[in-house]
Write a protein that holds these residues in place. Structure first.
Motif, PDB file in Angstrom:
ATOM      1  N   LYS A 181       0.837  -1.203   0.000  1.00 54.78           N
ATOM      2  CA  LYS A 181       0.000   0.000   0.000  1.00 54.78           C
ATOM      3  C   LYS A 181       0.877   1.261   0.000  1.00 54.78           C
ATOM      4  CE  LYS A 181      -3.567   2.752   1.108  1.00 54.78           C
ATOM      5  NZ  LYS A 181      -4.536   3.154   0.061  1.00 54.78           N
ATOM      6  N   LEU A 182       1.916   1.257   0.813  1.00 58.35           N
ATOM      7  CA  LEU A 182       2.746   2.462   0.918  1.00 58.35           C
ATOM      8  C   LEU A 182       3.583   2.680  -0.340  1.00 58.35           C
ATOM      9  CD1 LEU A 182       3.739   2.317   4.677  1.00 58.35           C
ATOM     10  CD2 LEU A 182       2.007   3.733   3.560  1.00 58.35           C
ATOM     11  N   ARG A 183       3.977   1.584  -0.955  1.00 64.28           N
ATOM     12  CA  ARG A 183       4.685   1.752  -2.222  1.00 64.28           C
ATOM     13  C   ARG A 183       3.741   2.383  -3.237  1.00 64.28           C
ATOM     14  NH1 ARG A 183       5.806  -3.366  -5.533  1.00 64.28           N
ATOM     15  NH2 ARG A 183       3.580  -2.945  -5.730  1.00 64.28           N
ATOM     16  N   ASP A 184       2.486   1.929  -3.262  1.00 68.89           N
ATOM     17  CA  ASP A 184       1.495   2.515  -4.170  1.00 68.89           C
ATOM     18  C   ASP A 184       1.255   3.990  -3.858  1.00 68.89           C
ATOM     19  OD1 ASP A 184       1.261   0.105  -5.387  1.00 68.89           O
ATOM     20  OD2 ASP A 184      -0.638  -0.460  -4.430  1.00 68.89           O
ATOM     21  N   GLU A 185       1.449   4.364  -2.625  1.00 70.46           N
ATOM     22  CA  GLU A 185       1.257   5.766  -2.222  1.00 70.46           C
ATOM     23  C   GLU A 185       2.548   6.565  -2.389  1.00 70.46           C
ATOM     24  OE1 GLU A 185      -1.474   7.301  -1.274  1.00 70.46           O
ATOM     25  OE2 GLU A 185      -2.889   5.661  -0.897  1.00 70.46           O
ATOM     26  N   ILE A 301      -1.755  10.938   5.937  1.00 68.58           N
ATOM     27  CA  ILE A 301      -1.363   9.776   6.742  1.00 68.58           C
ATOM     28  C   ILE A 301      -2.602   9.116   7.342  1.00 68.58           C
ATOM     29  CG2 ILE A 301      -0.274   9.109   8.923  1.00 68.58           C
ATOM     30  CD1 ILE A 301       1.945  11.080   8.344  1.00 68.58           C
ATOM     31  N   LEU A 302      -3.490   9.952   7.862  1.00 64.55           N
ATOM     32  CA  LEU A 302      -4.709   9.418   8.465  1.00 64.55           C
ATOM     33  C   LEU A 302      -5.548   8.684   7.418  1.00 64.55           C
ATOM     34  CD1 LEU A 302      -6.623   9.166  10.865  1.00 64.55           C
ATOM     35  CD2 LEU A 302      -7.562  11.409  10.276  1.00 64.55           C
ATOM     36  N   ARG A 303      -5.639   9.273   6.244  1.00 60.88           N
ATOM     37  CA  ARG A 303      -6.404   8.642   5.157  1.00 60.88           C
ATOM     38  C   ARG A 303      -5.836   7.251   4.846  1.00 60.88           C
ATOM     39  NH1 ARG A 303      -4.061   9.884   0.234  1.00 60.88           N
ATOM     40  NH2 ARG A 303      -3.960   7.661  -0.140  1.00 60.88           N
ATOM     41  N   ILE A 304      -4.518   7.164   4.773  1.00 58.89           N
ATOM     42  CA  ILE A 304      -3.891   5.883   4.456  1.00 58.89           C
ATOM     43  C   ILE A 304      -4.154   4.868   5.572  1.00 58.89           C
ATOM     44  CG2 ILE A 304      -1.655   4.737   4.144  1.00 58.89           C
ATOM     45  CD1 ILE A 304      -0.746   7.411   2.744  1.00 58.89           C
ATOM     46  N   GLU A 305      -4.048   5.309   6.791  1.00 56.52           N
ATOM     47  CA  GLU A 305      -4.321   4.406   7.914  1.00 56.52           C
ATOM     48  C   GLU A 305      -5.748   3.865   7.828  1.00 56.52           C
ATOM     49  OE1 GLU A 305      -3.432   6.310  11.651  1.00 56.52           O
ATOM     50  OE2 GLU A 305      -1.316   6.594  11.139  1.00 56.52           O
ATOM     51  N   GLU A 306      -6.672   4.761   7.533  1.00 53.72           N
ATOM     52  CA  GLU A 306      -8.068   4.325   7.439  1.00 53.72           C
ATOM     53  C   GLU A 306      -8.261   3.347   6.291  1.00 53.72           C
ATOM     54  OE1 GLU A 306     -11.356   7.042   8.261  1.00 53.72           O
ATOM     55  OE2 GLU A 306      -9.875   8.639   8.453  1.00 53.72           O
ATOM     56  N   GLU A 307      -7.625   3.645   5.167  1.00 55.75           N
ATOM     57  CA  GLU A 307      -7.785   2.756   4.020  1.00 55.75           C
ATOM     58  C   GLU A 307      -7.211   1.371   4.306  1.00 55.75           C
ATOM     59  OE1 GLU A 307      -7.874   6.304   0.649  1.00 55.75           O
ATOM     60  OE2 GLU A 307      -6.321   4.743   0.506  1.00 55.75           O
ATOM     61  N   LEU A 308      -6.138   1.336   5.075  1.00 53.96           N
ATOM     62  CA  LEU A 308      -5.563   0.038   5.425  1.00 53.96           C
ATOM     63  C   LEU A 308      -6.552  -0.789   6.249  1.00 53.96           C
ATOM     64  CD1 LEU A 308      -1.891   1.114   6.173  1.00 53.96           C
ATOM     65  CD2 LEU A 308      -2.557  -0.676   4.562  1.00 53.96           C
ATOM     66  N   PHE A 309      -7.198  -0.158   7.200  1.00 53.78           N
ATOM     67  CA  PHE A 309      -8.143  -0.915   8.027  1.00 53.78           C
ATOM     68  C   PHE A 309      -9.462  -1.179   7.301  1.00 53.78           C
ATOM     69  CE2 PHE A 309      -6.370  -2.169  12.011  1.00 53.78           C
ATOM     70  CZ  PHE A 309      -5.144  -1.511  11.985  1.00 53.78           C
TER      71      PHE A 309
END
Length: 425
Positions: A181-185, A301-309
């Motif tokens: 996910k982080l690589r994609d981001e 950062i918050l958006r990414i965290e939410e998307e992960l969950f």
RNA sequence: GGAGAGGUGGCAGAGUGGCCGAAUGCACCGGUCUUGAAAACCGGCGUACCGCAAGGUACCGGGGGUUCGAAUCCCCCCCUCUCCGCCA
């Protein structure tokens, strides 16, 4: 660390901020000491100026004029040394107060002394309703032989554990999931050291050799085990000067995290919620030194965290952390709390990630600056950090939310390409 | 673990007691030239602190020392690199 000049220019604001954050610190004393310090510096500079002039005369002076000049120089040196010593004492006292002053606070952060004042911003997902008595992760792990607490205790002590069987594959899958996910981001991926020098820990805001420290230190060295890759990612650019045009830097790091959990004994000690070692994928950002830039990154950062969950299908709520609970470096902090059906009586939310904007507080200590074209000098960058996946806590949420009546556990779809199985048991 | 070399400005790299906050090159900024760009040429260009300002002071890995005066001499520490040994 806040800028000393800023503190002295905004005494009332800083005091109010300290109160809101529950930090008891004598700002007035700091201001007074600084006044004293400035006076001394002016005096010392003047004396040194005289001394330099005298020294410069000596090579040109005639033989019989020299002894008097040398004597004058010697007298000045002694006087300067005296004043210098006083200055150092005062500066030590200034530092002592200065380092205890926390970062300023985002105007929207809820004011309050502890967790209870924090504000729930939103919820996502549906809390699972079980038509059976749900088990907690400890029971589930025992049933499927996923975690060996006894071996952990024998080998390393309470708070350590062995992951076994499918739990091993789940950890690896979670790491892969977060990393992908982080690589994609467009994050730059890192696997960081698990140890760091104490000065790095201090720059980030930890206190490695304090009495009540959260940090394991290595004996006969100045190294400590890291409590998070925030330390190694932020520390990586210590003393560097960046070009503002290359900011923001989006970095991700995988590391083990070691925490003594001093003072936490007896608090939620069951299972792997609070452990001395776990694996974590962390995000870190270096942004331009403006609140607009770091605020935007914070929300990202918050958006990414939410998307992960969301991807995992785990219900959560987002918490805007109250001032009293921010810790020293954070200007604002959002936590994700995932639903954990086995927690407390009938389930509860438990913290799984946090996302902090530390503005220039860490950068000032670590001396990480940037240069802006057409602008003189340098400014301290803003730093941010957030959890992508803290494996132990994500594991709890997965085991407990996706348990079935027959005791089996359904693996989230997004992890299956790495686990190779879709169900445990 | 053993042996050696070294740590100087954004980078590279001179500098072994006063003329050194520090040569030179690169990078960067401004100007001349050019249709534009490059090249060339000219000028500028470290950080921090004190001071209303003029200006001053500090900083050559860190800390102590010698000296009227230290990047330069002495002591201690830290770090980096190279080679050898051991090792996944």
């Amino acid at each position: 660390m806040l800028d000393l000049q800023y503190i002295c220019d905004h005494v009332e604001e800083v005091k109010r901020n300290c109160r809101n954050r529950g930090v008891d610190v004598d700002v007035d004393a700091l201001v007074a000491l600084r006044g004293e310090r400035n006076g001394l510096i002016t005096q010392i500079d003047e004396l040194r100026h005289q001394q330099k002039q005298i020294s410069a005369q000596i090579p040109k002076a005639s033989g019989d004029a020299r002894p008097a000049l040398i004597e004058q120089g010697r007298a000045l040196r002694e006087r300067i040394q005296e004043l210098q010593q006083r200055l150092e004492e005062i500066e030590a006292r200034i530092r002592e107060i200065h380092r205890r002053i926390p970062n300023m606070t985002h105007p929207d952060a809820p004011v309050g002394s502890d967790e209870s004042a924090s504000v729930e911003i939103r919820r996502w997902g549906t809390i699972p309703q079980f038509d059976f008595q749900p088990r907690d992760h400890v029971e589930l792990a025992a049933r499927h032989d996923l975690i060996d607490f006894e071996a952990g205790a024998r080998v390393a002590g309470h708070g350590f554990y062995y992951l076994k069987n499918e739990a091993v594959l789940l950890e690896l899958a979670l790491v892969q999931y977060a990393i992908e996910k982080l690589r994609d981001e467009n994050f730059v991926l890192h696997i960081t050291p698990d140890l760091a020098r104490d000065e790095i820990l201090e720059g980030i805001g930890f206190h490695p050799r304090d009495d009540a420290t959260q940090i394991y230190s290595i004996e006969n060295s100045t190294l400590s085990l890291v409590a998070t890759a925030e330390i190694t990612l932020g520390g990586a650019l210590k003393d560097q000067i960046l070009d503002v045009e290359q900011l923001p830097l989006r970095w991700a790091g995988l590391s083990h995290c070691f925490r003594t959990e001093a003072g936490a004994h007896g608090r939620a000690t069951r299972g792997i919620y609070r452990v001395h070692q776990f694996t974590k994928v962390e995000m870190f950002g270096f942004t331009a030194p403006t609140l607009e830039a770091s605020d935007a990154f914070h929300h990202e950062i918050l958006r990414i965290e939410e998307e992960l969950f969301q991807g995992l299908g785990i219900p959560y709520r987002v918490i805007d952390t109250a001032t009293g609970d921010l810790g020293a470096p954070a200007y604002r902090k959002f936590d994700l709390e995932a639903w954990m059906p086995g927690r407390g009586e009938g389930g509860a939310f438990g913290e799984v990630t946090s996302a902090s904007n530390c503005t220039d507080y860490q950068a000032r200590r670590l001396n990480i600056r940037c240069r802006t074209p057409g602008r003189k000098g340098t400014q301290f960058v803003h730093t941010l950090n957030g959890t992508a996946i803290a494996v132990s806590r994500a594991l709890i949420a997965i085991l407990e939310n996706f348990q079935q009546a027959d005791g089996s556990i359904v693996v989230p779809d997004v992890l299956r390409k790495w686990t190779g199985f879709d169900r445990i048991g």
